[in-house]
Design an enzyme around this catalytic site. Sequence first.
Site, PDB file in Angstrom:
ATOM      1  CE1 TYR A  47      -3.770   2.436   0.731  1.00 49.67           C
ATOM      2  CE2 TYR A  47      -2.415   3.204   2.559  1.00 49.67           C
ATOM      3  CZ  TYR A  47      -3.501   3.366   1.725  1.00 49.67           C
ATOM      4  OH  TYR A  47      -4.333   4.446   1.899  1.00 49.67           O
TER       5      TYR A  47
ATOM      6  CE  LYS B  31      -3.788   5.228  -1.405  1.00 55.02           C
ATOM      7  NZ  LYS B  31      -4.819   5.799  -2.307  1.00 55.02           N
TER       8      LYS B  31
END
Length: 265
Positions: free
Chosen positions: A156, A160
């Site tokens: 993640y 991001k």
Amino acid sequence: MDIGDPLDFTGRAVVVTGGTRGIGAAIAEAFLTAGADVLVCGRSAPATLPGSGGRPCAFRATDVRDPEAAAALVDAAVARFGRLDVLVNNAGGSPAVDAATASPRFVEKVVALNLLAPFYVAQAANRVMQTQDEGGSVINIGSVAARTPQPGTAAYTAAKAGLLGLTRALALEWAPLVRVNHITTGLIHTESAAEVYGEDGGKAVAGIVPMRRMAVPDDVAHACLYLASTLSAYVSGADLAVHGGGEVPARHLVADPARNPFSSS
């Protein structure tokens, strides 16, 4: 010169990915309240669509990780509204998984949702916006994880961080007609995330935020209104932090918890 209300979006068309609940629903409702026509998407239709003033959002079931489906989402918005002025890439997220044991399939799905999907939808939106005299605005919803990783968020975090870089690259390539900006979100109190922040619903966690509270979805929604409006007409490639000032450094809390000026105690 009277330029009218810069936050009046009457006659403007907006697409919000992942806009059926939580932060996405708040963003959709904020644009509806401001007068815009809004299309939201999700994997499946919710029991109730976001709405404001008796006007509900339009909905299209879409897996934004699929490039063809992402393009079809934008086409549906243009077919319905006649134009597309704002895209908010909000769909994203990931459960916590130990990096040492994360499967290739898991990593690919997380990166696809949080990085590739925003790219695919933005490409389709750009093709439309470049043909409009007023251009358009793309807003990518990111996370503090891009700069401050947490345990269990390796895939993640990487995705991001890539989204932030993508924002700057697209802003460079698509100007001057299309502005592309990024919002770095911090700790946000939503119904689905409440249990993650502890049995007290996040009260103790809020103590490490300088603003002494966690964000609520409307905080992010209002930032989107600004970035999509003429108030930010010269803002592109920017990273707007909506995190209440960040977090008190852990070393400060460990060294002397009693001196934490942001403690909720």
